[in-house]
Enzyme design. Structure first.
Site, PDB file in Angstrom:
ATOM      1  N   HIS A 140       0.852  -1.190   0.000  1.00  0.00           N
ATOM      2  CA  HIS A 140       0.000   0.000   0.000  1.00  0.00           C
ATOM      3  C   HIS A 140       0.883   1.234   0.000  1.00  0.00           C
ATOM      4  O   HIS A 140       1.952   1.227   0.616  1.00  0.00           O
ATOM      5  CB  HIS A 140      -0.893  -0.002   1.247  1.00  0.00           C
ATOM      6  CG  HIS A 140      -2.052   0.922   1.133  1.00  0.00           C
ATOM      7  ND1 HIS A 140      -1.982   2.238   1.497  1.00  0.00           N
ATOM      8  CD2 HIS A 140      -3.308   0.722   0.648  1.00  0.00           C
ATOM      9  CE1 HIS A 140      -3.155   2.801   1.254  1.00  0.00           C
ATOM     10  NE2 HIS A 140      -3.968   1.909   0.739  1.00  0.00           N
ATOM     11  N   GLU A 175      -7.799  -5.330  -0.180  1.00  0.00           N
ATOM     12  CA  GLU A 175      -8.353  -6.100  -1.304  1.00  0.00           C
ATOM     13  C   GLU A 175      -8.369  -7.601  -1.076  1.00  0.00           C
ATOM     14  O   GLU A 175      -9.203  -8.310  -1.625  1.00  0.00           O
ATOM     15  CB  GLU A 175      -7.579  -5.801  -2.591  1.00  0.00           C
ATOM     16  CG  GLU A 175      -7.465  -4.339  -2.919  1.00  0.00           C
ATOM     17  CD  GLU A 175      -8.773  -3.732  -3.392  1.00  0.00           C
ATOM     18  OE1 GLU A 175      -9.839  -4.253  -3.026  1.00  0.00           O
ATOM     19  OE2 GLU A 175      -8.715  -2.728  -4.106  1.00  0.00           O
TER      20      GLU A 175
HETATM   21  N1  COA Z   1       3.903  -7.564  -4.809  1.00  0.00           N
HETATM   22  C1  COA Z   1       5.222  -7.578  -5.113  1.00  0.00           C
HETATM   23  N2  COA Z   1       6.016  -6.488  -5.016  1.00  0.00           N
HETATM   24  C2  COA Z   1       5.451  -5.346  -4.606  1.00  0.00           C
HETATM   25  C3  COA Z   1       4.081  -5.265  -4.270  1.00  0.00           C
HETATM   26  C4  COA Z   1       3.306  -6.428  -4.389  1.00  0.00           C
HETATM   27  N3  COA Z   1       2.011  -6.445  -4.092  1.00  0.00           N
HETATM   28  N4  COA Z   1       3.797  -4.003  -3.906  1.00  0.00           N
HETATM   29  C5  COA Z   1       4.926  -3.305  -3.996  1.00  0.00           C
HETATM   30  N5  COA Z   1       5.942  -4.111  -4.420  1.00  0.00           N
HETATM   31  C6  COA Z   1       7.337  -3.761  -4.625  1.00  0.00           C
HETATM   32  C7  COA Z   1       7.506  -2.839  -5.831  1.00  0.00           C
HETATM   33  O1  COA Z   1       7.699  -3.595  -7.008  1.00  0.00           O
HETATM   34  C8  COA Z   1       8.711  -2.062  -5.443  1.00  0.00           C
HETATM   35  O2  COA Z   1       9.857  -2.855  -5.643  1.00  0.00           O
HETATM   36  P1  COA Z   1      11.208  -2.225  -6.211  1.00  0.00           P
HETATM   37  O3  COA Z   1      11.517  -1.054  -5.345  1.00  0.00           O
HETATM   38  O4  COA Z   1      12.166  -3.352  -6.124  1.00  0.00           O
HETATM   39  O5  COA Z   1      10.876  -1.787  -7.605  1.00  0.00           O
HETATM   40  C9  COA Z   1       8.563  -1.902  -3.933  1.00  0.00           C
HETATM   41  O6  COA Z   1       7.766  -3.005  -3.505  1.00  0.00           O
HETATM   42  C10 COA Z   1       7.905  -0.617  -3.522  1.00  0.00           C
HETATM   43  O7  COA Z   1       6.707  -0.499  -4.195  1.00  0.00           O
HETATM   44  P2  COA Z   1       6.119   0.836  -4.805  1.00  0.00           P
HETATM   45  O8  COA Z   1       5.814   0.596  -6.221  1.00  0.00           O
HETATM   46  O9  COA Z   1       6.936   2.031  -4.491  1.00  0.00           O
HETATM   47  O10 COA Z   1       4.802   0.953  -3.999  1.00  0.00           O
HETATM   48  P3  COA Z   1       3.619   1.927  -4.353  1.00  0.00           P
HETATM   49  O11 COA Z   1       3.440   2.772  -3.172  1.00  0.00           O
HETATM   50  O12 COA Z   1       3.731   2.588  -5.663  1.00  0.00           O
HETATM   51  O13 COA Z   1       2.500   0.816  -4.538  1.00  0.00           O
HETATM   52  C11 COA Z   1       0.611  -0.423  -4.580  1.00  0.00           C
HETATM   53  C12 COA Z   1       1.411   0.629  -3.807  1.00  0.00           C
HETATM   54  C13 COA Z   1      -0.693  -0.685  -3.841  1.00  0.00           C
HETATM   55  C14 COA Z   1       0.306   0.131  -5.970  1.00  0.00           C
HETATM   56  C15 COA Z   1       1.446  -1.727  -4.706  1.00  0.00           C
HETATM   57  O14 COA Z   1       1.776  -2.192  -3.429  1.00  0.00           O
HETATM   58  C16 COA Z   1       0.771  -2.787  -5.534  1.00  0.00           C
HETATM   59  O15 COA Z   1       0.863  -2.781  -6.756  1.00  0.00           O
HETATM   60  N6  COA Z   1       0.045  -3.755  -4.862  1.00  0.00           N
HETATM   61  C17 COA Z   1      -0.667  -4.769  -5.587  1.00  0.00           C
HETATM   62  C18 COA Z   1      -2.000  -4.222  -6.092  1.00  0.00           C
HETATM   63  C19 COA Z   1      -2.986  -4.040  -4.987  1.00  0.00           C
HETATM   64  O16 COA Z   1      -3.177  -4.886  -4.134  1.00  0.00           O
HETATM   65  N7  COA Z   1      -3.680  -2.863  -5.025  1.00  0.00           N
HETATM   66  C20 COA Z   1      -4.686  -2.520  -4.096  1.00  0.00           C
HETATM   67  C21 COA Z   1      -4.240  -1.432  -3.167  1.00  0.00           C
HETATM   68  S1  COA Z   1      -5.370  -1.133  -1.857  1.00  0.00           S
END
Ligand code: COA
Length: 378
Positions: free
Chosen positions: A257, A315
């Site tokens: 998140h 989720e």
């Molecule tokens: N599975 C695997 N890796 C994940 C992950 C997940 N669910 N969520 C984040 N990461 C990884 C990213 O790839 C990133 O890795 P890196 O630095 O090696 O590239 C690192 O963790 C940090 O993630 P970041 O992209 O900066 O987080 P964010 O704040 O942009 O993302 C979300 C937040 C929710 C978009 C992200 O966690 C995600 O895509 N989750 C899955 C989708 C989901 O469940 N969405 C509903 C949200 S309520």
């Protein structure tokens, strides 16, 4: 030399405070969510959807009379116009997916003379009607007309199945809708506020918000999260399955998140609600499997992304709870919208009061000093 405006590039607007709100407080470090003063775990299980809506719109819980009036007003505008019905029939025939259908059909609700309260009432009331009608039409069934004597949540389930739901089912759905009703400056809420900040209308704002919610990084995750649990099938396969996904660089849906760096407090509320719902059901094995999948996912995320603090988000258990209510995965995100439209409209009211155009800046990194060449010389 004139001083340039101090502009710091913040991709994704991380750490930028764009507004003030009395609606909800997301404490990402502590893993706490407060909605209009109440901890989510207290409010979500006790309030009816209508009480939650009144609280968000008015800043206080309703008394019995106020609650009855809101129930009556909502129920009175559940039936959608013939134009909306025609759009739903047309898009169902073309197999348009539910979130796109919701976007198109809610666009037909029209705005009435800039009356925000009226727009908000009709939007909140019509969302379940639109989602349920589209679902039934897509399945080759006639839509079920809303019943005014049923509560908002009960009527939604009724319009989907044609059967009046049990009290347990209604409570589970209300817990879900309340839990997701508002959540700080999330992407879809921000979208709605940007639109209202231009002095546009609430229908436009909510249509934009539906588009933002659809994306898999926002509201589109629960379907894929449930698919994973089903594909894993038994606990012993969880680790190898999830490892293969992470090895391919895929994200695990239902985890991580932007704000929460600990377990999303909404996950606990929904996990308990799902457990109560599954207690009386043969699907209890699925609930147990999900717990095992969750444990393995958290362990592996720490191994693959150490220090990123990736934990369960809302989720994962949304999927389990809505599955327990017999909702198909295609309806998970639209049902999220049925709850979140409460928060969107409340934020629109706040933004209207603030009346300040949201207009950030960008840092230009493109070319400079180009000389124009006529097309025949390029
Ligand atoms: N599975 C695997 N890796 C994940 C992950 C997940 N669910 N969520 C984040 N990461 C990884 C990213 O790839 C990133 O890795 P890196 O630095 O090696 O590239 C690192 O963790 C940090 O993630 P970041 O992209 O900066 O987080 P964010 O704040 O942009 O993302 C979300 C937040 C929710 C978009 C992200 O966690 C995600 O895509 N989750 C899955 C989708 C989901 O469940 N969405 C509903 C949200 S309520």
């Amino acid at each position: 030399m004139s001083e340039k405006t101090a502009v710091t590039f913040a991709p994704g607007l991380e750490g930028v405070v764009a507004t003030r709100t009395r609606l909800s407080n997301v404490d990402g470090a502590a893993g706490r969510l407060v909605i209009a003063g109440f901890p989510v775990e207290e409010l979500a299980v006790r309030a009816s959807f209508e009480e939650m809506l009144y609280l968000l719109w008015n800043g206080a819980l309703p008394d019995a009379e106020e609650l009855a009036a809101l129930r009556r007003d909502l129920a009175a505008v559940r039936v959608v116009s013939q134009t909306t019905k025609d759009v739903l029939e047309a898009v169902a025939a073309e197999k348009v997916p539910p979130m796109d259908a919701l976007r198109m059909a809610s666009g037909t609700l029209g705005s009435r003379d800039g009356d925000d309260r009226d727009d908000a009432l009709r939007l909140v009331a019509a969302f379940p009607t639109i989602v349920a009608a589209h679902r039934r039409l897509s399945q080759g069934n006639e839509p079920v007309e809303p019943r005014p004597e049923l509560s908002h949540a009960a009527n939604y389930l009724y319009m989907l199945s044609g059967e009046v739901p049990s009290a347990e089912q209604v409570q589970a759905l209300e817990t879900y809708l309340n839990t997701v009703s508002d959540h700080g400056m999330n992407a879809s809420t921000f979208t709605a506020r940007v639109i209202v900040s231009t002095r546009s209308d609430l229908v436009s704002a909510v249509v934009g918000a539906v588009g933002a919610l659809k994306g898999p990084l926002h509201g589109g995750a629960p379907g894929p999260a449930l698919d994973v649990v089903f594909e894993i099938g038994e606990a012993s396969r969880a680790e190898s399955y999830l490892r293969a996904k992470l090895d391919r660089g895929e994200r695990l849906m239902g985890f991580g998140h932007r704000v929460y760096k600990v377990r999303d407090p909404r996950a606990d509320v929904l996990a308990s609600a799902a457990e109560r719902l599954y207690a009386t059901d043969a699907d209890r094995d699925l609930y147990r499997l999900a717990l095992e999948v969750e444990k393995a996912a958290i362990r592996l995320l720490e191994e693959y992304k150490p220090g990123r603090n990736l934990d369960t988000n809302v989720e994962f258990y949304t999927a389990l709870l809505l599955h327990g209510l017999r909702l198909p995965p295609e309806l998970f995100t639209p049902t999220f919208a049925v709850g979140r439209v409460a928060g969107w409209t409340a934020h629109c009211f706040e933004q209207r009061e603030l009346d300040r155009l949201i207009r950030p800046q960008s840092e230009y990194v493109g070319a400079e000093g180009r000389a124009w060449e006529p097309v025949e010389e390029r």
